[in-house]
Design a protein around this motif. Sequence first.
Motif, mmCIF file in Angstrom:
data_model
loop_
_atom_site.group_PDB
_atom_site.id
_atom_site.type_symbol
_atom_site.label_atom_id
_atom_site.label_comp_id
_atom_site.label_asym_id
_atom_site.label_seq_id
_atom_site.Cartn_x
_atom_site.Cartn_y
_atom_site.Cartn_z
ATOM 1 N N SER A 186 0.683 -1.342 -0.516
ATOM 2 C CA SER A 186 0.311 0.119 0.094
ATOM 3 C C SER A 186 0.121 1.447 0.196
ATOM 4 C CB SER A 186 -1.054 -0.047 0.999
ATOM 5 O OG SER A 186 -0.375 0.091 2.086
ATOM 6 N N ASN A 187 2.050 0.938 0.329
ATOM 7 C CA ASN A 187 3.120 2.452 0.739
ATOM 8 C C ASN A 187 3.777 2.859 -0.717
ATOM 9 O OD1 ASN A 187 3.088 2.934 3.293
ATOM 10 N ND2 ASN A 187 3.595 0.766 3.678
ATOM 11 N N LEU A 188 3.719 1.741 -2.017
ATOM 12 C CA LEU A 188 4.227 1.648 -2.976
ATOM 13 C C LEU A 188 3.474 2.595 -4.265
ATOM 14 C CD1 LEU A 188 5.245 -2.024 -3.316
ATOM 15 C CD2 LEU A 188 6.539 -0.211 -2.490
ATOM 16 N N SER A 189 4.006 3.623 -4.921
ATOM 17 C CA SER A 189 4.112 3.765 -5.890
ATOM 18 C C SER A 189 3.684 3.311 -7.141
ATOM 19 C CB SER A 189 5.050 4.872 -7.009
ATOM 20 O OG SER A 189 5.782 3.636 -7.399
ATOM 21 N N TRP A 190 2.081 3.542 -8.261
ATOM 22 C CA TRP A 190 1.708 2.442 -8.919
ATOM 23 C C TRP A 190 2.709 1.844 -10.172
ATOM 24 C CZ3 TRP A 190 1.647 2.656 -14.274
ATOM 25 C CH2 TRP A 190 1.524 3.907 -14.497
ATOM 26 N N GLN A 191 3.452 2.361 -10.009
ATOM 27 C CA GLN A 191 4.486 1.898 -11.144
ATOM 28 C C GLN A 191 4.842 0.725 -10.516
ATOM 29 O OE1 GLN A 191 4.593 4.840 -10.560
ATOM 30 N NE2 GLN A 191 5.382 6.257 -12.420
ATOM 31 N N PHE B 256 1.943 8.706 -5.252
ATOM 32 C CA PHE B 256 0.262 8.533 -6.514
ATOM 33 C C PHE B 256 0.463 7.235 -6.565
ATOM 34 C CE2 PHE B 256 3.243 12.044 -9.304
ATOM 35 C CZ PHE B 256 2.014 12.693 -8.881
ATOM 36 N N TYR B 257 -0.863 6.598 -5.728
ATOM 37 C CA TYR B 257 -0.465 5.109 -5.052
ATOM 38 C C TYR B 257 -1.438 4.467 -6.233
ATOM 39 C CZ TYR B 257 0.215 6.884 -0.385
ATOM 40 O OH TYR B 257 1.088 6.701 0.911
ATOM 41 N N TRP C 115 4.734 34.735 -15.729
ATOM 42 C CA TRP C 115 4.096 35.056 -17.244
ATOM 43 C C TRP C 115 5.168 34.451 -18.379
ATOM 44 C CZ3 TRP C 115 3.460 40.091 -19.523
ATOM 45 C CH2 TRP C 115 2.962 40.569 -21.117
ATOM 46 N N THR C 116 6.627 34.846 -17.695
ATOM 47 C CA THR C 116 7.520 34.490 -18.121
ATOM 48 C C THR C 116 8.615 33.775 -17.947
ATOM 49 O OG1 THR C 116 8.841 36.065 -16.589
ATOM 50 C CG2 THR C 116 7.992 37.178 -18.988
ATOM 51 N N ASN C 117 8.733 32.994 -16.673
ATOM 52 C CA ASN C 117 9.312 31.827 -16.304
ATOM 53 C C ASN C 117 8.037 30.754 -15.729
ATOM 54 O OD1 ASN C 117 11.626 33.345 -15.076
ATOM 55 N ND2 ASN C 117 10.503 34.387 -13.571
ATOM 56 N N PRO C 118 9.661 29.655 -16.144
ATOM 57 C CA PRO C 118 8.636 28.816 -16.447
ATOM 58 C C PRO C 118 7.563 28.321 -15.077
ATOM 59 C CG PRO C 118 10.874 28.339 -16.756
ATOM 60 C CD PRO C 118 11.225 29.604 -16.451
ATOM 61 N N LEU C 119 6.326 27.315 -15.792
ATOM 62 C CA LEU C 119 5.342 26.628 -14.389
ATOM 63 C C LEU C 119 4.683 25.726 -15.367
ATOM 64 C CD1 LEU C 119 3.418 27.718 -11.744
ATOM 65 C CD2 LEU C 119 2.326 28.809 -12.810
ATOM 66 N N ILE C 120 5.082 24.540 -14.215
ATOM 67 C CA ILE C 120 3.805 23.358 -14.658
ATOM 68 C C ILE C 120 3.181 23.100 -13.470
ATOM 69 C CG2 ILE C 120 4.319 21.150 -15.993
ATOM 70 C CD1 ILE C 120 6.850 22.557 -16.774
ATOM 71 N N ALA C 121 1.754 22.826 -13.817
ATOM 72 C CA ALA C 121 1.417 22.557 -12.023
ATOM 73 C C ALA C 121 0.468 21.370 -13.461
ATOM 74 C CB ALA C 121 0.426 23.707 -11.569
ATOM 75 N N GLY C 122 -0.301 20.252 -12.976
ATOM 76 C CA GLY C 122 -1.288 18.934 -13.074
ATOM 77 C C GLY C 122 -1.980 18.620 -12.074
ATOM 78 N N ILE C 123 -2.951 17.632 -12.405
ATOM 79 C CA ILE C 123 -3.490 17.004 -11.226
ATOM 80 C C ILE C 123 -3.407 15.883 -12.029
ATOM 81 C CG2 ILE C 123 -5.889 16.911 -12.270
ATOM 82 C CD1 ILE C 123 -5.259 17.516 -8.831
ATOM 83 N N PHE C 124 -3.664 14.596 -10.626
ATOM 84 C CA PHE C 124 -3.301 13.418 -10.991
ATOM 85 C C PHE C 124 -4.540 12.580 -10.282
ATOM 86 C CE2 PHE C 124 -2.359 8.897 -9.740
ATOM 87 C CZ PHE C 124 -1.210 8.479 -10.653
ATOM 88 N N ILE C 125 -5.647 11.822 -11.554
ATOM 89 C CA ILE C 125 -6.111 11.541 -11.193
ATOM 90 C C ILE C 125 -5.865 10.098 -11.174
ATOM 91 C CG2 ILE C 125 -8.704 11.162 -11.582
ATOM 92 C CD1 ILE C 125 -8.815 14.207 -13.025
ATOM 93 N N PRO C 126 -6.062 9.275 -9.982
ATOM 94 C CA PRO C 126 -6.112 7.675 -10.096
ATOM 95 C C PRO C 126 -7.414 6.893 -11.477
ATOM 96 C CG PRO C 126 -7.184 8.530 -8.331
ATOM 97 C CD PRO C 126 -7.259 10.136 -8.757
ATOM 98 N N LYS C 127 -6.944 5.385 -11.379
ATOM 99 C CA LYS C 127 -7.937 4.840 -11.935
ATOM 100 C C LYS C 127 -9.742 4.242 -10.999
ATOM 101 C CE LYS C 127 -8.079 0.955 -14.066
ATOM 102 N NZ LYS C 127 -7.213 -1.116 -15.264
ATOM 103 N N ILE C 128 -10.678 4.572 -11.299
ATOM 104 C CA ILE C 128 -12.045 4.839 -10.870
ATOM 105 C C ILE C 128 -12.366 3.398 -11.249
ATOM 106 C CG2 ILE C 128 -13.905 5.719 -10.000
ATOM 107 C CD1 ILE C 128 -12.097 8.605 -10.345
ATOM 108 N N PRO C 129 -12.660 3.136 -10.373
ATOM 109 C CA PRO C 129 -13.547 1.200 -11.202
ATOM 110 C C PRO C 129 -14.866 1.793 -12.055
ATOM 111 C CG PRO C 129 -12.787 1.348 -9.248
ATOM 112 C CD PRO C 129 -12.402 1.921 -9.539
#
Length: 489
Positions: A85-90, A142-143, A228-242
């Motif tokens: 349960s403590n491991l990443s999804w990979q 990311f479980y 505006w001028t400096n790098p920014l990357i943001a996101g959301i991780f949605i896990p697999k839902i049955p």
Amino acid sequence: MDLVLTETSLNVMYFGEEEDFNNNEDEEDSAIGDTEKCEKLNYNENIVAFVEKRELTRNIKPLVCSNILLEKITSNYIIVKQIISNLSWQDKAMCKLVCNNWYSAVQTLQKEQISPEDFVIDLCYSLRRGGEKGWFKKSGIFYTEPLVIFTFANTAGFSAVRKCKVIQPRPCKQHCDQEHCLINLINCHVNAPKNCMLTVKATYLVYRPRPHSNTYGHSIAHYTIYTWTNPLIAGIFIPKIPDVSFQVLNIRSQNSLQQEFYDVVDKLSKEHIIKGVLVFFTEKYLLDSVEDIVFLNYFKDVQPNVPYALGGCIVEDTMSENSDINLLVDSLNKGADFISENLLSIGLFTIPKKSNNNEYNFEMYSFIIESSDWTKPDIQQLVTEFSKKVPRFEHSIALKFSCVDRDKKHVLEQDCFRAAFPNTTIVGCYGNGGLGIHHPAIPEPEATALRHRRESFYSIPRQFGIMYFNSTVFVYIGWGKIISPQGPL
């Protein structure tokens, strides 16, 4: 402490710890240095072995322990499940290959660990902190195998590269002398070996993690010269839902709509219910006429009695294939801008019609704050009315798509939404126009009210019913246990 910075008439609000605005960029520049080319990151050897379906032999010294104890631990389902349960999804994906006992444990955990997580690479923050390392941050582990990963990159972040030695966590087993593309870094840490990341390139982004998240200090509600001028990357991780599926339709020509849109939607709707639609247009598609977007009403034709959420934005570019990242790196090495062939990308959330009664309560809702909704009472009323109609889920995220022209209303809108949904991460982007529908539906305004609406140069007839300017669209996605059937009255 809340801090507001104004520069060149653009505002930003950072939430969290008090900031140090000593903009020591010289240290950062010296850390980056000059390199020959951008090197694409390789997957970890365990991921490569998993993809190639081969046994991985490692040159390591095994720990000395009792074989009897080892056998008891690895064969005990409860102990195995707790450890895995403590491991990443990979890592979980590889644990499934060990034995039936471990496979069952992973399968069970995939149904239990379904919490979303957010992530960020924020060089705006780092530059203001004097070149501090710590590029990649995430709110948690990311479980579970991802259903979809939404990644929003500003123009600078989309093509950003940094030298290997200044990137954390370490991208290579041993630091190399090359630069790496930050989008590629996200792909390796979050997406690989799957191919379920939808990346959106937009000039301005919004990123509001949950208040107690360790990424909360990177929250950005509005834009400034830094963001505006400096790098920014943001996101959301949605896990697999049955029972929930997600797929992307990339349309590269208006002449291919029949094959790439209508035929796909027809086939999909025979066995599935469309719960939500996300649409990202590039300006290349809208050069001729805004009427070109009315084909999206086809979703109403294939399921006339089933409501769905819809939201989107006019953006600079999108990419959704791992092969696009290879092309991005190649373009960077040639000193050119990467431009995909996508005129628009459509993301579809669906559940099967013969599902187990939507066991995980997956639902999507959307609402629009229109150009006429300009005052604080108007905005608060819209958000409050929406919140009364929407259940509170154990897990939820919100995608926000807003017109840049709404300017200082961005922070107010997010604050109102956060007050109504305090545990929901907000992420999205600003564009030159928004797409959306009201779900749950709202009464249509009277004709007399329409004549007094706040109009702009970009205004279009209301009968299109999908596209809005000087507006904001929220798409709310919830799943898991329903904590309460509706919001506070």
